[in-house]
Design an enzyme around this catalytic site. Structure first.
Site, PDB file in Angstrom:
ATOM      1  N   ASP A  30      46.576  50.951  43.789  1.00 53.26           N
ATOM      2  CA  ASP A  30      46.136  49.539  44.436  1.00 53.26           C
ATOM      3  C   ASP A  30      45.953  49.631  45.985  1.00 53.26           C
ATOM      4  O   ASP A  30      46.753  50.326  46.502  1.00 53.26           O
ATOM      5  CB  ASP A  30      47.256  48.729  44.068  1.00 53.26           C
ATOM      6  CG  ASP A  30      46.703  47.142  44.057  1.00 53.26           C
ATOM      7  OD1 ASP A  30      46.415  46.593  44.973  1.00 53.26           O
ATOM      8  OD2 ASP A  30      46.733  46.529  42.990  1.00 53.26           O
ATOM      9  N   ASN A  31      44.986  49.207  46.538  1.00 56.64           N
ATOM     10  CA  ASN A  31      45.103  49.281  47.814  1.00 56.64           C
ATOM     11  C   ASN A  31      45.799  47.954  48.703  1.00 56.64           C
ATOM     12  O   ASN A  31      45.575  47.770  49.905  1.00 56.64           O
ATOM     13  CB  ASN A  31      43.532  49.178  48.356  1.00 56.64           C
ATOM     14  CG  ASN A  31      42.732  47.789  48.042  1.00 56.64           C
ATOM     15  OD1 ASN A  31      43.392  47.245  47.587  1.00 56.64           O
ATOM     16  ND2 ASN A  31      41.240  48.004  48.658  1.00 56.64           N
ATOM     17  N   LYS A  83      38.074  38.846  42.951  1.00 53.65           N
ATOM     18  CA  LYS A  83      38.079  37.702  41.994  1.00 53.65           C
ATOM     19  C   LYS A  83      37.707  36.313  42.220  1.00 53.65           C
ATOM     20  O   LYS A  83      37.659  35.599  41.579  1.00 53.65           O
ATOM     21  CB  LYS A  83      39.303  37.898  40.839  1.00 53.65           C
ATOM     22  CG  LYS A  83      40.538  37.343  41.763  1.00 53.65           C
ATOM     23  CD  LYS A  83      41.711  36.925  40.685  1.00 53.65           C
ATOM     24  CE  LYS A  83      42.792  36.792  41.423  1.00 53.65           C
ATOM     25  NZ  LYS A  83      44.118  36.202  40.687  1.00 53.65           N
ATOM     26  N   SER A 123      35.281  39.396  32.198  1.00 54.05           N
ATOM     27  CA  SER A 123      35.324  38.010  32.192  1.00 54.05           C
ATOM     28  C   SER A 123      34.522  37.061  31.583  1.00 54.05           C
ATOM     29  O   SER A 123      33.458  37.400  31.414  1.00 54.05           O
ATOM     30  CB  SER A 123      35.319  37.558  33.926  1.00 54.05           C
ATOM     31  OG  SER A 123      35.180  36.099  34.243  1.00 54.05           O
ATOM     32  N   TYR A 148      30.204  37.328  41.930  1.00 50.76           N
ATOM     33  CA  TYR A 148      31.368  37.796  41.192  1.00 50.76           C
ATOM     34  C   TYR A 148      31.014  38.038  39.633  1.00 50.76           C
ATOM     35  O   TYR A 148      31.080  39.110  39.165  1.00 50.76           O
ATOM     36  CB  TYR A 148      32.524  36.975  41.290  1.00 50.76           C
ATOM     37  CG  TYR A 148      33.692  36.855  40.361  1.00 50.76           C
ATOM     38  CD1 TYR A 148      34.353  38.046  40.377  1.00 50.76           C
ATOM     39  CD2 TYR A 148      33.744  36.287  39.282  1.00 50.76           C
ATOM     40  CE1 TYR A 148      35.353  38.565  39.633  1.00 50.76           C
ATOM     41  CE2 TYR A 148      34.748  36.772  38.313  1.00 50.76           C
ATOM     42  CZ  TYR A 148      35.546  37.865  38.323  1.00 50.76           C
ATOM     43  OH  TYR A 148      36.491  38.185  37.586  1.00 50.76           O
ATOM     44  N   LYS A 152      30.517  41.708  37.644  1.00 55.72           N
ATOM     45  CA  LYS A 152      31.213  41.865  36.396  1.00 55.72           C
ATOM     46  C   LYS A 152      30.384  42.434  35.342  1.00 55.72           C
ATOM     47  O   LYS A 152      30.408  43.243  34.508  1.00 55.72           O
ATOM     48  CB  LYS A 152      32.257  40.964  35.847  1.00 55.72           C
ATOM     49  CG  LYS A 152      33.188  40.670  36.616  1.00 55.72           C
ATOM     50  CD  LYS A 152      34.469  41.779  36.465  1.00 55.72           C
ATOM     51  CE  LYS A 152      35.810  41.574  37.350  1.00 55.72           C
ATOM     52  NZ  LYS A 152      36.550  42.660  37.435  1.00 55.72           N
ATOM     53  N   PHE A 177      39.451  34.778  29.479  1.00 58.50           N
ATOM     54  CA  PHE A 177      39.260  33.357  29.787  1.00 58.50           C
ATOM     55  C   PHE A 177      40.085  32.804  30.823  1.00 58.50           C
ATOM     56  O   PHE A 177      39.714  33.351  31.947  1.00 58.50           O
ATOM     57  CB  PHE A 177      39.292  32.604  28.247  1.00 58.50           C
ATOM     58  CG  PHE A 177      37.956  32.845  27.544  1.00 58.50           C
ATOM     59  CD1 PHE A 177      37.779  33.949  27.017  1.00 58.50           C
ATOM     60  CD2 PHE A 177      36.945  31.906  27.539  1.00 58.50           C
ATOM     61  CE1 PHE A 177      36.570  34.286  26.467  1.00 58.50           C
ATOM     62  CE2 PHE A 177      35.820  31.743  26.661  1.00 58.50           C
ATOM     63  CZ  PHE A 177      35.675  33.189  26.346  1.00 58.50           C
ATOM     64  N   LEU A 199      43.020  26.041  39.109  1.00 57.54           N
ATOM     65  CA  LEU A 199      43.847  24.961  38.634  1.00 57.54           C
ATOM     66  C   LEU A 199      45.270  25.088  38.846  1.00 57.54           C
ATOM     67  O   LEU A 199      46.115  24.352  39.169  1.00 57.54           O
ATOM     68  CB  LEU A 199      43.474  24.438  37.484  1.00 57.54           C
ATOM     69  CG  LEU A 199      44.181  23.119  36.894  1.00 57.54           C
ATOM     70  CD1 LEU A 199      43.794  21.766  37.696  1.00 57.54           C
ATOM     71  CD2 LEU A 199      43.690  22.885  35.458  1.00 57.54           C
ATOM     72  N   VAL A 216      41.143  16.459  40.920  1.00 61.17           N
ATOM     73  CA  VAL A 216      40.471  16.508  39.916  1.00 61.17           C
ATOM     74  C   VAL A 216      39.168  16.626  40.132  1.00 61.17           C
ATOM     75  O   VAL A 216      38.295  15.741  40.326  1.00 61.17           O
ATOM     76  CB  VAL A 216      40.926  15.529  38.620  1.00 61.17           C
ATOM     77  CG1 VAL A 216      40.219  15.713  37.596  1.00 61.17           C
ATOM     78  CG2 VAL A 216      42.297  15.471  38.871  1.00 61.17           C
ATOM     79  N   ARG A 291      32.964  20.018  40.950  1.00 58.02           N
ATOM     80  CA  ARG A 291      32.907  21.119  41.973  1.00 58.02           C
ATOM     81  C   ARG A 291      31.582  21.747  41.628  1.00 58.02           C
ATOM     82  O   ARG A 291      31.296  22.053  40.478  1.00 58.02           O
ATOM     83  CB  ARG A 291      34.148  21.928  41.683  1.00 58.02           C
ATOM     84  CG  ARG A 291      34.354  23.019  42.705  1.00 58.02           C
ATOM     85  CD  ARG A 291      35.861  23.861  42.361  1.00 58.02           C
ATOM     86  NE  ARG A 291      35.750  24.529  40.963  1.00 58.02           N
ATOM     87  CZ  ARG A 291      36.821  25.049  40.433  1.00 58.02           C
ATOM     88  NH1 ARG A 291      37.656  25.511  41.364  1.00 58.02           N
ATOM     89  NH2 ARG A 291      36.590  25.864  39.247  1.00 58.02           N
ATOM     90  N   ALA A 292      30.864  22.165  42.570  1.00 56.88           N
ATOM     91  CA  ALA A 292      29.665  23.134  42.453  1.00 56.88           C
ATOM     92  C   ALA A 292      29.631  24.238  41.566  1.00 56.88           C
ATOM     93  O   ALA A 292      30.693  24.946  41.907  1.00 56.88           O
ATOM     94  CB  ALA A 292      29.049  23.308  43.903  1.00 56.88           C
TER      95      ALA A 292
END
Ligand code: NAD
Ligand code: WQD
Length: 358
Positions: A30-31, A83, A123, A148, A152, A177, A199, A216, A291-292
């Site tokens: 891991d970096n 991510k 994903s 992103y 993937k 998920f 969330l 929300v 949310r866009a």
């Protein structure tokens, strides 16, 4: 021995603990670009010993070659990656470089070292927006809405071609998920960046008084309560899915795709209500526009993994929220003690078994 790239991150640490508790030898690469060395101390608290740890970059071929020479690695779980969907829109090259470039370099190094067993953190974002739920592995992919998701999917395609060209490969593409929750010890969990986008990390920061209210995003979706529905899966169920995938790969060649989800959808308001019930803490809400880029609903068909791996997620939403809340409390309590050495630059655990910086 199993190499876990990105093993200091949220999903990686739970995987490391699950593998160690099953008696597997583990080496982490891991970096630390989205994690902290202090995580090693937390792993030691739970597992009773330190895994081997190399601080290094998965895009760095020399580091990988060194790793494969030094340790008797026979399989790799590739979690290292970036991510954040919004960040990937602003910094696409960084995302392709890490998520696609890192995967390419890793596969080349594995082939060079004669290691052909690979589990990949993919994903559900690779699936096209689809009106029919649940989503199974045959659903269409090809139009992820962010760099992103594209990175993937491109990485998946690289591994697909590679496995088709060379029968020595055994590859699992695990499409996660929405992983949430934490290890039931309360010692290990997600450590979000300063401003979380997802969330649950946001909700936890509101509940612990760090932020005034939870936005929300959208209450006019075509869902029973108007808020978005997702398939939240406990991170330990996810970790167990990786172990089952690894076992399956050890006796099956080729490329396999498995959804890792529960098969159940929960709306934003259901998650909030369940959290309030489990924790006894009220969460102030602020209703905002959609949310866009968000979709109304998304949940998995987990039947393929159940049939082929004998794996099913079994932890409830309440259990996910309870574990996440205990982790949040313990993390907040320990923050000063654990993070101080990192903030001040005092090295910690540099002498742990197998620990090395390249
Ligand atoms: P995370 O950011 O907590 O962990 C990723 C780890 O990879 C971090 O410790 C980071 O320091 C490391 N890393 C990043 N780039 C690296 C590089 N070039 N070389 C070496 N290490 C590097 O993320 P996570 O939630 O644990 O996710 C793990 C994987 O699962 C990622 O590939 C992510 O895309 C995928 N995934 C996550 C989710 C989710 O909601 N958490 C959902 C689907 C897929
Ligand atoms: C869940 C629901 C939001 C925050 C993302 C990535 C996906 C995967 C998991 C990596 C949605 C709503 C959220 C908030 C809210 N990651 N929400 N207020 O968007 O399903 O998936 O993380 O692979 O690729 O896209 O997860 O947790 O951000 O959102 O109302 O403050 O909660 O609108 O309905 P998402 P999320």
């Amino acid at each position: 021995m199993i190499l876990i790239t990105g093993g200091m991150g949220y999903i990686g640490t739970h995987l490391v603990l699950e593998l160690m508790s099953g008696g597997e030898d583990v080496v982490i690469l891991d970096n630390l670009c989205n994690s902290s060395r202090s995580t090693l101390q937390r792993i030691v608290r739970v597992a009773g010993k330190a895994p081997a740890f190399i601080e290094g970059d998965v895009r760095h071929r020399k580091t990988l070659d060194h790793l494969f020479k030094r340790y008797p690695i026979d399989a790799v779980i590739h979690c290292a990656g970036l991510k954040a969907v919004g960040e990937s829109v602003r910094e696409p090259l960084r995302y392709y470089d890490t998520n696609l470039g890192g995967t390419l370099t890793l596969c080349q190094a594995m082939a060079g070292a004669g290691v052909f067993t690979l589990v990949f953190s993919s994903s559900a974002t690779v699936y096209d927006d689809c009106a029919i739920m649940p989503i199974n592995e045959r659903c269409r992919t090809g139009h992820p809405s962010s760099p992103y998701g594209q990175s993937k999917l491109m990485a998946e395609n690289v591994m697909k071609s590679m496995a088709e060209a060379d029968p020595r490969w055994s590859v699992a593409l695990l499409r996660y998920f929405n992983p949430i929750g934490a290890h039931d010890s309360g010692q290990v969990g997600e450590m979000p960046a300063l401003m979380p986008n997802n969330l649950l990390p946001y909700l936890l920061q509101v509940a612990s008084g760090q932020r005034p209210s939870l936005s929300v995003f959208g209450s006019d979706y075509q869902t029973p309560d108007g808020t978005g529905i997702r398939d939240y899966i406990h991170v330990m169920d996810l970790a167990e899915g990786h172990i089952k995938a690894l076992q399956a790969l050890r006796c099956a060649q080729g490329l396999h795709i498995w959804n890792l989800g529960t098969g159940l959808g929960h709306s934003v308001l259901e998650v909030v209500k369940a959290f309030e019930r489990v924790s006894g803490v009220a969460v102030p809400l602020a209703f905002k526009p959609r949310r866009a880029g968000d979709i109304a609903q998304c949940w998995a068909d987990p039947v393929k993994a159940s049939k082929e791996l004998g794996w099913r997620a079994h932890r409830s939403l309440d259990c996910m929220l309870d574990d996440a809340w205990r982790w949040q409390m313990s993390y907040r309590r320990d923050a000063a003690e654990v993070l101080l050495p990192v903030i001040t630059g005092t090295p910690s655990l540099t002498t742990s078994a197998g620990s090395l910086s390249i």
